[in-house]
Design an enzyme around this catalytic site. Structure first.
Site, PDB file in Angstrom:
ATOM      1  N   LYS A   1       6.406 -10.219  24.575  1.00 37.16           N
ATOM      2  CA  LYS A   1       7.871 -10.201  24.546  1.00 37.16           C
ATOM      3  C   LYS A   1       8.390 -10.130  23.091  1.00 37.16           C
ATOM      4  CE  LYS A   1      12.192 -11.573  25.596  1.00 37.16           C
ATOM      5  NZ  LYS A   1      12.579 -12.511  24.605  1.00 37.16           N
TER       6      LYS A   1
ATOM      7  N   HIS B   1       6.362 -18.819  29.167  1.00 36.10           N
ATOM      8  CA  HIS B   1       5.589 -19.789  28.385  1.00 36.10           C
ATOM      9  C   HIS B   1       4.397 -20.299  29.212  1.00 36.10           C
ATOM     10  CE1 HIS B   1       9.746 -20.611  26.602  1.00 36.10           C
ATOM     11  NE2 HIS B   1       9.055 -20.302  25.537  1.00 36.10           N
TER      12      HIS B   1
HETATM   13  P1  AMP Z   1       9.607 -19.221  22.136  1.00 41.15           P
HETATM   14  O1  AMP Z   1       9.670 -20.567  22.769  1.00 41.15           O
HETATM   15  O2  AMP Z   1      10.731 -18.316  22.509  1.00 41.15           O
HETATM   16  O3  AMP Z   1       9.341 -19.303  20.642  1.00 41.15           O
HETATM   17  O4  AMP Z   1       8.314 -18.519  22.734  1.00 41.15           O
HETATM   18  C1  AMP Z   1       7.041 -19.114  22.651  1.00 41.15           C
HETATM   19  C2  AMP Z   1       5.994 -18.103  23.047  1.00 41.15           C
HETATM   20  O5  AMP Z   1       6.230 -17.678  24.380  1.00 41.15           O
HETATM   21  C3  AMP Z   1       6.033 -16.850  22.158  1.00 41.15           C
HETATM   22  O6  AMP Z   1       4.699 -16.420  21.897  1.00 41.15           O
HETATM   23  C4  AMP Z   1       6.760 -15.860  23.020  1.00 41.15           C
HETATM   24  O7  AMP Z   1       6.428 -14.507  22.745  1.00 41.15           O
HETATM   25  C5  AMP Z   1       6.267 -16.262  24.404  1.00 41.15           C
HETATM   26  N1  AMP Z   1       7.201 -15.788  25.425  1.00 41.15           N
HETATM   27  C6  AMP Z   1       8.553 -15.932  25.440  1.00 41.15           C
HETATM   28  N2  AMP Z   1       9.088 -15.305  26.511  1.00 41.15           N
HETATM   29  C7  AMP Z   1       8.048 -14.755  27.189  1.00 41.15           C
HETATM   30  C8  AMP Z   1       7.944 -13.976  28.375  1.00 41.15           C
HETATM   31  N3  AMP Z   1       9.021 -13.618  29.085  1.00 41.15           N
HETATM   32  N4  AMP Z   1       6.706 -13.577  28.770  1.00 41.15           N
HETATM   33  C9  AMP Z   1       5.602 -13.914  28.067  1.00 41.15           C
HETATM   34  N5  AMP Z   1       5.638 -14.652  26.929  1.00 41.15           N
HETATM   35  C10 AMP Z   1       6.839 -15.066  26.495  1.00 41.15           C
END
Ligand code: AMP
Length: 283
Positions: free
Chosen positions: A152, A34
Site C-alpha cells: 500500500k 495491518h
Molecule cells: P501504518 O500504520 O499506516 O504506518 O501502516 C503500517 C504498515 O501497514 C505499513 O507497512 C503499511 O504499508 C501497512 N499497511 C497499511 N495499510 C495496508 C493495507 N491496506 N494492506 C496491507 N498493508 C497495509
C-alpha cells in the site's frame, strides 16, 4: 501477548527470545491490512514484535498528527485474536513513548536521497526522513530477522529496501499485498476520516487504477496514455482533488515514457480533507 512500553523492558524481552523474530511496524488504529502483515509474520517467524507508535517526525506541520486515530485497547484486542495462548510463539507489542524514541536534544537522522524526491517525498517534504529514522530505530531496538511492510505504501517499501541495503541491516524486508474493502478501497487508518459521501467517492482511486491496468493488460505501454486515463477517471468524481498521478519505474520511481519493465501506477488524491494514496504494480 505481551505489552511493553519501555526500551529497557523491550531489550530484556528481546534477549530472551530464541529463534527468528519478525517485526511489524505500525502507527496503530489497526485494520485487516495491518493484521495481514502480523499473520504473515506469525506464519514465518518464531516470535513477532508489533510496534505501535504514531511517529511525529514523519508528519508535516500542516498534517494530521494531532487527530491521527489512536485506540490502544482496540488494537490489543485485535492482536490478541491472532495469538494463541497455548503457543510457544510470542506476540509482543511495543508501544514506546515519543520521549523514548526522541530523547530531549535529539539530533540524529537517517536520510535516503534520490528515491525520496518524487511522489510522496515531493508532496510531503521531510516525511521519509522521519520514516527512515524511526524504522532504523525500530530495527535497532528489536533486532528482527525479517520486517514486514505493506505494498500500500509503495514508495516507503522502495525507500526502506534501499536503506536496509545501504546501512547493512541484516534484515529481510517482506512486502505484503494491499488489503482492500469489498468495493476496492485500500484499507487505511485514515479511512475513518471519511463521511458517508466521501467514503463512496473514495472508490474512485481503485476504479481509476483498475481502468489503467485494464489498458495495460490490453497491450498499452505508453505511460502518458495510462496517466491520462487515471486522471480522466478521477476527474469524473467531484469530491476528488488529485495531488499526483504517476506511472513510474518500480525500482527507481522515475516517471516513464514507455513501460518496459516492472512499473508502478500510483496516486495521491484528496477526498474532501482526507488525503488517500493507492497504487497497482504492473508486470
Ligand atoms: P501504518 O500504520 O499506516 O504506518 O501502516 C503500517 C504498515 O501497514 C505499513 O507497512 C503499511 O504499508 C501497512 N499497511 C497499511 N495499510 C495496508 C493495507 N491496506 N494492506 C496491507 N498493508 C497495509
Amino acid at each position: 501477548m505481551n505489552l511493553i512500553s519501555s526500551l529497557s523492558d523491550l531489550r530484556t524481552k528481546r534477549l530472551s527470545l530464541l529463534g527468528t523474530v519478525g517485526l511489524v511496524p505500525t502507527m496503530g488504529y489497526l485494520h485487516s491490512g495491518h493484521l495481514s502483515l502480523v499473520s504473515r509474520a506469525m506464519d514465518e517467524c518464531e516470535h513477532v514484535i508489533v510496534t505501535i507508535f504514531v511517529n511525529p517526525t514523519q508528519f508535516g506541520a500542516n498534517e494530521d498528527l494531532s487527530k491521527y486515530p489512536r485506540d490502544l485497547e482496540r488494537d490489543l484486542n485485535l492482536l490478541s485474536s491472532l495469538s494463541s495462548p497455548s503457543s510457544a510463539k510470542e506476540l509482543i507489542v511495543w508501544n514506546p513513548s515519543a520521549e523514548t524514541m526522541y530523547p530531549l536534544g535529539y539530533q540524529t537522522w537517517v536520510n535516503v536521497e534520490a528515491l525520496t524526491n518524487p511522489l510522496e517525498g515531493a508532496m510531503r517534504p521531510g516525511h521519509f526522513k522521519g520514516v527512515t529514522t524511526v524504522v532504523s530505530k525500530l530495527f535497532n531496538a528489536t533486532q528482527p530477522h525479517k520486517a514486514y511492510f505493506g505494498q500500500k505504501d509503495a514508495q516507503q517499501v522502495a525507500v526502506i529496501r534501499r536503506m536496509t541495503l545501504d546501512l547493512n541491516f541484516p534484515i529481510e524486508i517482506v512486502v505484503c499485498p494491499t488489503m482492500r474493502e469489498d468495493d476496492g478501497l485500500a484499507m487505511s487508518s485514515r479511512n475513518k476520516y471519511l463521511n458517508k459521501d466521501e467514503r463512496t467517492a473514495a472508490t474512485i482511486l481503485f476504479r481509476s487504477l483498475s481502468e489503467a491496468k485494464k489498458m495495460y493488460e490490453a497491450g498499452e505501454r505508453n505511460a502518458d496514455v495510462l496517466r491520462n486515463k487515471m486522471k480522466e477517471v478521477l476527474a469524473s468524481e467531484p469530491l476528488a482533488n488529485v495531488q499526483y498521478v504517476s506511472c513510474a519505474d518500480y525500482d527507481s520511481l522515475e516517471e516513464l515514457n514507455m513501460i518496459e519493465n516492472k512499473s508502478l501506477l500510483s496516486m495521491a488524491v484528496f477526498i474532501g480533507k482526507t488525503r488517500l494514496i493507492d497504487n497497482f504494480v504492473l508486470g
